[in-house]
Every structure is written in structure tokens, then in C-alpha cells.
Write an enzyme that holds these catalytic residues in place. Structure first.
Site, PDB file in Angstrom:
ATOM      1  N   GLU A  45     -15.220   4.898   4.026  1.00  0.00           N
ATOM      2  CA  GLU A  45     -14.712   4.026   5.097  1.00  0.00           C
ATOM      3  C   GLU A  45     -15.009   2.560   4.796  1.00  0.00           C
ATOM      4  OE1 GLU A  45     -12.756   4.544   7.686  1.00  0.00           O
ATOM      5  OE2 GLU A  45     -12.544   6.622   7.085  1.00  0.00           O
ATOM      6  N   CYS A  53      11.210   4.339   9.149  1.00  0.00           N
ATOM      7  CA  CYS A  53      11.451   4.858  10.502  1.00  0.00           C
ATOM      8  C   CYS A  53      12.262   6.153  10.460  1.00  0.00           C
ATOM      9  CB  CYS A  53      12.178   3.812  11.336  1.00  0.00           C
ATOM     10  SG  CYS A  53      11.237   2.287  11.506  1.00  0.00           S
ATOM     11  N   CYS A 101       9.909   9.014  10.382  1.00  0.00           N
ATOM     12  CA  CYS A 101       8.716   8.875  11.232  1.00  0.00           C
ATOM     13  C   CYS A 101       8.777   9.849  12.418  1.00  0.00           C
ATOM     14  CB  CYS A 101       8.622   7.442  11.747  1.00  0.00           C
ATOM     15  SG  CYS A 101       7.194   7.210  12.827  1.00  0.00           S
ATOM     16  N   CYS A 121       9.673   5.160  19.702  1.00  0.00           N
ATOM     17  CA  CYS A 121       9.031   3.915  19.239  1.00  0.00           C
ATOM     18  C   CYS A 121       9.850   2.713  19.731  1.00  0.00           C
ATOM     19  CB  CYS A 121       8.938   3.917  17.723  1.00  0.00           C
ATOM     20  SG  CYS A 121       8.415   2.327  17.058  1.00  0.00           S
TER      21      CYS A 121
END
Ligand code: SF4
Length: 359
Positions: free
Chosen positions: A35, A197, A200, A206
């Protein structure tokens, strides 16, 4: 569970990245290292650095016991070196105060150097399945587009709104999968410059896609031209060795090794004599290098210089070292220093093999 989280989890089952090396056993130490490396750096870049790091420091105890130089050496090339220094500092705190274990509550985790709310949330979600929202760059982008949220996320009011949305969408079950899914969607589908998109899972609801303007979100930072700074670095050589100095812990490339540095208009020989008590013969400078930081550009002019006499001055102290071009040791170097040393090695490395023994 909101519509966003349930669709993301379904998408993750078929498309998520489940083979990431730090997710093999959900061990907090490995998740933490990954991380920290992933802050500001992409997965593909991080993987080889992560593998080398874990091979050398398989446990928090091994990391805490290592000298900082060795840690920064393995960080060389990843950039944002404060991360490397913080990882080392945190490992020592964990060993001294927590017997090498990671705290399991978010406040204590956030109190450790280099661990913010998102990193702490991700560690607890992946390692222990605790429910915490995260808000890294990928998640900010997905949420800002999905909700068509106006305003630069660097403004605290916008950040607060994003945290509230992140919190609302974080499910109560499958928390580790959701955390990975939302990061993956941002990295592989809702990409910064070229969102996909058409594939997606969120495309039907969205807001930015429905308005046809995903690229307008998140709102970019107000434009400010970065200032340009300039510096001259002096590459003093003596029989195939180059003088390096450890940089102060705070500031640019803190704790890494670099060349003596002066103002571009300084008289190089006089500066070196005054500061290091050495006589040097400066040579024509090399082509300047331009290096960009978050807040400014740096123009670096490298000046090679031959050592004439050491004048009984500094030979080698804690923060000064003669770096052997033929047999380089392992120490943390900033990227421009590393590449200049490589060029010096090509130019002068072979000269010294006749009279320089392996140290
Ligand atoms: S539909 Fe497009 S803009 Fe919206 S979240 Fe998906 S990739 Fe991003």
C-alpha cells in the site's frame, strides 16, 4: 449494499486482479508495504520493487533491523523517498512498541509515520475484513465521475463529500473484495485519460457518462505554473572514486546520497575548498538535466572536477563517502544521481581498474 457496490462486486468476480503478490496471504506486513509503494505509483511498476523488497525484508523485524541505507537502496527508482524513510521508521516503532504486530484499530494505525486514513483502511480491510472506506486517487476518480461531483478534491469541502460517498458505498460484507474492486476499476476501466465506459459495470447509472463528460471529473487543481530552480552538482573524482554526500533527512531526496551541491553561479573550486577543504580542478560542465517535482522543476548542471589535493581535510566521515565506480556499494541514490554515476562509470570506470583494488 448500494447499486454501485453490488455491481462492482459482480464485476470483480469475473474481472478483478486476484493474482497480486501482496494478496497471496493477506498478511498485514506485506499489505502495508504494498500500500505504501502503491501511493503515487502504478501496480505494474510496483510489483518488481515489492518482490525485491519482500525477498530482502521478509518480516517487519528484518526491516527494522536493517540500516536505512539498505532500505533506500531498494527504493531507488520508485521516487517519493519519504515513503521509504517512513516505512523504516514505522517498522522500528512496530518492533519496539507492538512486538512487531500491526495495531488492529484505525486510530493507532493512522498515528504511524506514512500511514493515512486510506492506507490504514486498506490494511484493516485486506488483513482483517474490517469495514473501512478508502479514498485513493482511483477511488476519488470513480466516485467524482459516478456522482458528477464538481470541485477539486484538494479542497477540504470536496474531500469531505467524497469521504461521505466512499463511506456510503462501502458494503458490510466482502469488504476486502470491494476494496480491491474499486481500486481495480479506477486503475483498469475508469482510467484518468481514457475511461472505458463501454465495458464499465457502472455505465448505466454513472452521471458523468450519461452527461457525456467523464473527463471533466475530478475537477483539476487550479493551474499554477511551477517555479524553476537551478543547482550545480560537483562530481569530484579521485582515482575512479566519486565523492558523495548524504542529504539532510528533511527536504528533497532526504537521506539519499548525492553530489556536493552549490548555486549555479558559484565559483566551484572556491566552494569546494571552503566547504570540504579540497583543491579541485573543475572541468567543462555536462548538459543540464531537468527533473520535475510536484511543486517545482529543478535544472541540474553537472560539473566534473578532478581532485588535486585533499588538504588534510575530510577523507571520509559519516555523511561523506568515496563511491567506487568499479565496485559500487548499495546505497540510496536519487534517479538523476544514479544516471550521472552510470555516465561517470562509462567515462572513468575503466581508467581506474589498473590501480584500484576491490575494497
Ligand atoms: S461509466 Fe465511465 S466514467 Fe463512469 S465510472 Fe465507468 S468508466 Fe468511469
Amino acid at each position: 449494499m448500494t447499486g454501485l457496490s453490488s455491481r462492482l462486486l459482480r464485476w470483480y468476480d469475473d474481472n478483478g486482479r486476484k493474482d497480486l503478490p501482496w494478496r497471496e496471504d493477506n498478511e498485514p506486513y506485506r499489505i502495508w508495504v504494498s500500500e505504501i509503494m502503491l501511493q503515487q505509483t502504478q501496480v505494474a511498476t510496483v510489483i518488481p520493487y515489492y518482490k525485491r523488497f519482500i525477498a530482502r525484508f521478509p518480516t517487519v523485524h528484518a526491516l527494522a533491523a536493517a540500516p536505512l541505507d539498505e532500505v533506500l537502496h531498494l527504493w531507488t527508482g520508485l521516487g517519493y523517498y519519504a515513503r521509504g524513510r517512513n516505512v523504516h521508521k514505522t517498522a522500528r516503532i512496530l518492533v519496539e512498541d507492538y512486538q512487531g504486530a500491526f495495531p488492529r484499530d484505525i486510530e493507532r494505525l493512522c498515528a504511524l509515520p506514512g500511514i493515512g486514513r486510506t492506507t490504514a483502511g486498506a490494511i484493516l480491510a485486506f488483513a482483517h475484513g474490517q469495514r473501512h472506506a478508502i479514498l485513493d486517487g482511483n477511488v476519488k476518480r470513480v466516485l467524482a465521475r459516478y456522482h458528477r461531483l464538481h470541485g477539486w478534491p484538494g479542497r477540504s469541502a470536496v474531500a469531505r463529500r467524497l469521504w461521505a460517498l466512499a463511506e456510503r458505498h462501502t458494503p458490510h460484507a466482502r469488504i476486502a473484495d470491494y476494496t480491491q474492486a474499486v481500486m481495480d476499476l479506477g486503475a483498469t476501466v475508469c482510467r484518468r485519460a481514457a475511461p472505458r465506459c463501454d465495458v464499465c459495470p457502472l455505465r448505466r447509472t454513472c452521471a458523468a457518462r450519461l452527461h457525456g463528460d467523464p473527463l471533466a471529473f475530478p475537477t483539476p487543481a487550479p493551474r499554477r505554473d511551477k517555479p524553476e530552480k537551478a543547482v550545480c552538482v560537483v562530481m569530484i573524482r579521485d582515482a575512479g572514486r566519486i565523492l558523495l554526500e548524504r542529504r539532510p533527512a528533511a527536504g528533497v531526496w532526504g537521506g539519499l546520497w548525492g553530489f556536493p551541491e552549490c548555486a549555479p553561479e558559484a565559483d566551484v573550486a572556491a566552494f569546494i575548498k571552503g566547504r570540504y577543504r579540497m583543491e579541485v580542478a573543475p572541468e567543462p560542465h555536462w548538459d543540464p538535466i531537468r527533473h520535475s517535482f510536484t511543486h517545482f522543476h529543478l535544472r541540474i548542471t553537472p560539473v566534473p572536477a578532478r581532485l588535486i589535493t585533499n588538504g588534510g581535510g575530510i577523507m571520509e566521515a559519516g555523511d561523506l563517502v568515496w563511491y567506487n565506480l568499479l565496485y559500487p556499494d548499495e546505497r540510496g541514490l536519487a534517479a538523476p544521481v544514479k544516471s550521472l554515476l552510470k555516465n561517470l562509470s562509462k567515462t572513468y570506470g575503466s581508467h581506474c581498474s589498473m590501480y584500484q583494488a576491490r575494497p
